[in-house]
Design an enzyme around this catalytic site. Structure first.
Site, PDB file in Angstrom:
ATOM      1  N   LYS A  23       0.834  -1.214   0.000  1.00  0.00           N
ATOM      2  CA  LYS A  23       0.000   0.000   0.000  1.00  0.00           C
ATOM      3  C   LYS A  23       0.864   1.258   0.000  1.00  0.00           C
ATOM      4  O   LYS A  23       0.608   2.199  -0.751  1.00  0.00           O
ATOM      5  CB  LYS A  23      -0.928  -0.039   1.226  1.00  0.00           C
ATOM      6  N   SER A  24       1.890   1.281   0.836  1.00  0.00           N
ATOM      7  CA  SER A  24       2.747   2.474   0.915  1.00  0.00           C
ATOM      8  C   SER A  24       3.396   2.762  -0.430  1.00  0.00           C
ATOM      9  O   SER A  24       3.444   3.907  -0.894  1.00  0.00           O
ATOM     10  CB  SER A  24       3.863   2.248   1.938  1.00  0.00           C
ATOM     11  N   ARG A  28       2.918   5.922  -3.397  1.00  0.00           N
ATOM     12  CA  ARG A  28       4.057   6.680  -3.925  1.00  0.00           C
ATOM     13  C   ARG A  28       4.181   6.504  -5.429  1.00  0.00           C
ATOM     14  O   ARG A  28       4.464   7.458  -6.154  1.00  0.00           O
ATOM     15  CB  ARG A  28       5.336   6.240  -3.205  1.00  0.00           C
ATOM     16  N   GLY A  95      -4.631   8.197   5.588  1.00  0.00           N
ATOM     17  CA  GLY A  95      -3.717   9.190   6.144  1.00  0.00           C
ATOM     18  C   GLY A  95      -2.552   9.475   5.209  1.00  0.00           C
ATOM     19  O   GLY A  95      -2.082  10.613   5.109  1.00  0.00           O
ATOM     20  N   SER A 174       8.014   9.633  11.142  1.00  0.00           N
ATOM     21  CA  SER A 174       6.815   9.436  10.322  1.00  0.00           C
ATOM     22  C   SER A 174       7.177   9.553   8.851  1.00  0.00           C
ATOM     23  O   SER A 174       7.612  10.616   8.393  1.00  0.00           O
ATOM     24  CB  SER A 174       5.753  10.484  10.672  1.00  0.00           C
ATOM     25  N   GLN A 176       5.075   9.492   6.472  1.00  0.00           N
ATOM     26  CA  GLN A 176       4.091  10.360   5.814  1.00  0.00           C
ATOM     27  C   GLN A 176       4.544  11.807   5.886  1.00  0.00           C
ATOM     28  O   GLN A 176       4.508  12.542   4.895  1.00  0.00           O
ATOM     29  CB  GLN A 176       2.717  10.195   6.466  1.00  0.00           C
ATOM     30  N   ASP A 332       2.727  -0.663  11.944  1.00  0.00           N
ATOM     31  CA  ASP A 332       1.387  -1.111  11.553  1.00  0.00           C
ATOM     32  C   ASP A 332       1.109  -2.553  11.998  1.00  0.00           C
ATOM     33  O   ASP A 332      -0.008  -3.047  11.827  1.00  0.00           O
ATOM     34  CB  ASP A 332       1.209  -0.992  10.033  1.00  0.00           C
ATOM     35  N   ARG A 363      -5.218   2.597  18.379  1.00  0.00           N
ATOM     36  CA  ARG A 363      -4.897   1.162  18.306  1.00  0.00           C
ATOM     37  C   ARG A 363      -4.394   0.588  19.616  1.00  0.00           C
ATOM     38  O   ARG A 363      -4.305  -0.640  19.739  1.00  0.00           O
ATOM     39  CB  ARG A 363      -3.886   0.888  17.182  1.00  0.00           C
TER      40      ARG A 363
HETATM   41  C1  S3P Z   1       2.900   5.123   6.029  1.00  0.00           C
HETATM   42  C2  S3P Z   1       3.552   5.549   7.160  1.00  0.00           C
HETATM   43  C3  S3P Z   1       3.127   5.174   8.513  1.00  0.00           C
HETATM   44  C4  S3P Z   1       2.179   3.984   8.504  1.00  0.00           C
HETATM   45  C5  S3P Z   1       1.124   4.111   7.470  1.00  0.00           C
HETATM   46  C6  S3P Z   1       1.741   4.239   6.087  1.00  0.00           C
HETATM   47  C7  S3P Z   1       3.413   5.560   4.719  1.00  0.00           C
HETATM   48  O1  S3P Z   1       2.445   6.269   9.101  1.00  0.00           O
HETATM   49  O2  S3P Z   1       1.607   3.812   9.772  1.00  0.00           O
HETATM   50  O3  S3P Z   1       0.277   2.981   7.476  1.00  0.00           O
HETATM   51  O4  S3P Z   1       3.021   4.985   3.676  1.00  0.00           O
HETATM   52  O5  S3P Z   1       4.217   6.508   4.679  1.00  0.00           O
HETATM   53  P1  S3P Z   1       3.239   7.441   9.875  1.00  0.00           P
HETATM   54  O6  S3P Z   1       3.989   8.237   8.867  1.00  0.00           O
HETATM   55  O7  S3P Z   1       2.160   8.249  10.548  1.00  0.00           O
HETATM   56  O8  S3P Z   1       4.125   6.748  10.856  1.00  0.00           O
END
Ligand code: S3P
Length: 452
Positions: A23-24, A28, A95, A174, A176, A332, A363
């Protein structure tokens, strides 16, 4: 509301799974393809709703996204060719979509609005807004109620001048936030430096570097130095034009855990991304006494990939302490590790995990509630949780409220394999955000579960 009814495992699991795309990396691949002038073919996208949100968002910004057999082809706009979205962008439950877009849109000469579902509308955005404001971004959001944070819906831009390259020392590890600042940094005047306190996932650094972006990474520091690149036209270009998305380690974690809880003839999770920033769960499971073979290591799309193989009866596992960097590398996977800990001898303690409070659900609270639904003794702490494992007796059949959180729903489904009768996992619709084939994949391994 949809539920899963899961029967206890009566025989060892068996099968080979091609784990759906990460997914990540899917987010991207889509977003960075928007920034390319050439067309990019993405193979192996996972098909979850969250990636679908990013795909919709980039079309609202001017990209064309086409299906071509199993692949998706993105015709991007480049960093300077985006169009103002005609409507607010719906980020759903995701998110990663909203936070990455904050960084990208902060540098654009038009106004955009971002919103999400009930869960996303509670998630803290100050962590990304404050450092972007320091670069000159104009972002406003809603008041955060009790948390005093800023939450979606967000309004971004327009800005009158270019963003300013800035040095950021992040308080939270993070990926993200790091990605948002990198995307803002690509549009800024002068270099941007980002240092983070832990090893968050580095997919952005790897993929953007492969696409020719002016980014370097060393240890926990990332630098974006865009001036020469901007003068030359600021477009990403990927030699070969194809991104192959490897299997999602976070999805594979549920399958690995199921094979450990129920026992396995042979369970093979094929093509899983084993980037070291993502494999904390494998390290923890190994410390608990599990044997997971990591076979056929290879490189796919600039990421290390392998097959994860679990063989043999449910192993005797022991409790561990989970803290420090491994929490970041398994951020996660804490709910599913806690579920496995319920089947390990001794008391497992998770520390340094306060970030779990602000995921798709709180969580720490929802994992403890899920465990207690099966009669497991568990306790929440401000920065983690404590699980008293009881491997020698079956669990009470559970009735779990997953609080609309995909990972709680899947962790509960796995733990249900160790119960003395059928369990019911409620509010499971969001499993489709990350792992839409979860039911069919688990069924193919020999689990009896049905949707109601
Ligand atoms: C992610 C970063 C993580 C992770 C999320 C996906 C990403 O979050 O928990 O499921 O794809 O960059 P954080 O950046 O808030 O740690």
């Amino acid at each position: 509301m949809k539920s899963f009814v899961v029967e206890p495992a009566t025989r060892p699991l068996s099968g080979q799974i091609d784990v759906p795309g990460d997914k990540s990396l899917g987010h991207r691949a889509l977003l960075f393809s928007l920034l390319a002038k050439q067309s990019i073919r993405i193979r192996g996208l996972g098909g979850g709703a969250d990636n679908g949100r990013t795909a919709r968002a980039i079309t609202q910004l001017g990209a064309t996204v086409e299906r071509d057999g199993d692949a998706v082809v993105v015709h991007g706009t480049g960093l300077r060719g985006m169009s103002a979205p005609a409507a607010a962008i719906d980020c759903g439950n995701s998110g990663t979509t909203i936070r990455m877009l904050c960084g990208l849109l902060a540098g654009q000469p038009f106004k955009s609005e971002l919103f999400g579902d009930e869960s996303l509308s509670k998630r803290p955005m100050r962590r990304v807004i404050d450092p972007l404001r320091a670069m000159g971004a104009v972002i406003t959001g809603a008041g955060g109620g009790a948390s005093a944070d800023v939450v979606p819906p967000l309004t971004i831009g327009p800005i009158a001048e270019r963003l300013r390259g800035t040095t950021h020392q992040l308080a939270i590890a993070s990926a993200q936030v790091k990605t948002a600042l990198v995307l803002a940094g690509l549009q800024a005047e002068g270099p941007t430096h980002i240092t983070e306190p832990g090893p968050s996932r580095d997919h952005t650094e790897r993929l953007l570097a492969a696409m020719g972006a002016p980014i370097t990474a060393s240890g926990r520091e990332v630098t974006v130095d865009p001036d020469a690149w901007s003068a030359a036209g600021a477009a990403l270009e990927l030699p070969g034009g194809t991104i192959d998305v490897p299997g999602d380690p976070s999805s594979s974690a549920f399958l690995v855990a199921a094979a450990l809880v129920a026992g396995a003839e042979t369970v093979v999770c094929r093509g899983v991304c084993v980037n070291p920033t993502r494999t904390g769960f494998l390290d923890v499971l190994e410390r608990m006494g599990a044997t997971i073979a990591i076979e056929h290591q290879r490189a796919v799309g600039g990421e290390p990939v392998a097959d994860l193989v679990i063989r043999g009866a449910a192993p005797s596992l022991r409790a561990v302490e989970i803290e420090g960097d491994v929490v970041v590398r398994a951020i996660d996977e804490v709910p599913i590790l806690a579920a496995v800990a319920a089947r390990a001898k001794g008391v497992t303690i998770v520390r340094d995990a306060e970030e779990l409070r602000v995921k798709e659900s709180d969580r720490i609270a929802t994992t403890v509630a899920m465990l207690r639904a099966f009669g497991v003794e568990a306790e929440a702490r401000p920065d983690g949780l404590v699980v008293a494992g009881a491997p020698d007796r079956p669990l009470t059949p559970g009735r779990v409220d997953s609080a609309s959180d995909h990972r709680i729903a899947m962790a509960g489904s796995v733990l249900a394999l160790a119960a003395s009768g059928p369990s019911r996992i409620e509010d499971v619709g969001n499993v489709a955000t990350s792992f839409p084939s979860f039911v069919s994949v688990l069924s193919s391994l020999g689990v009896t579960l049905r949707e109601e």
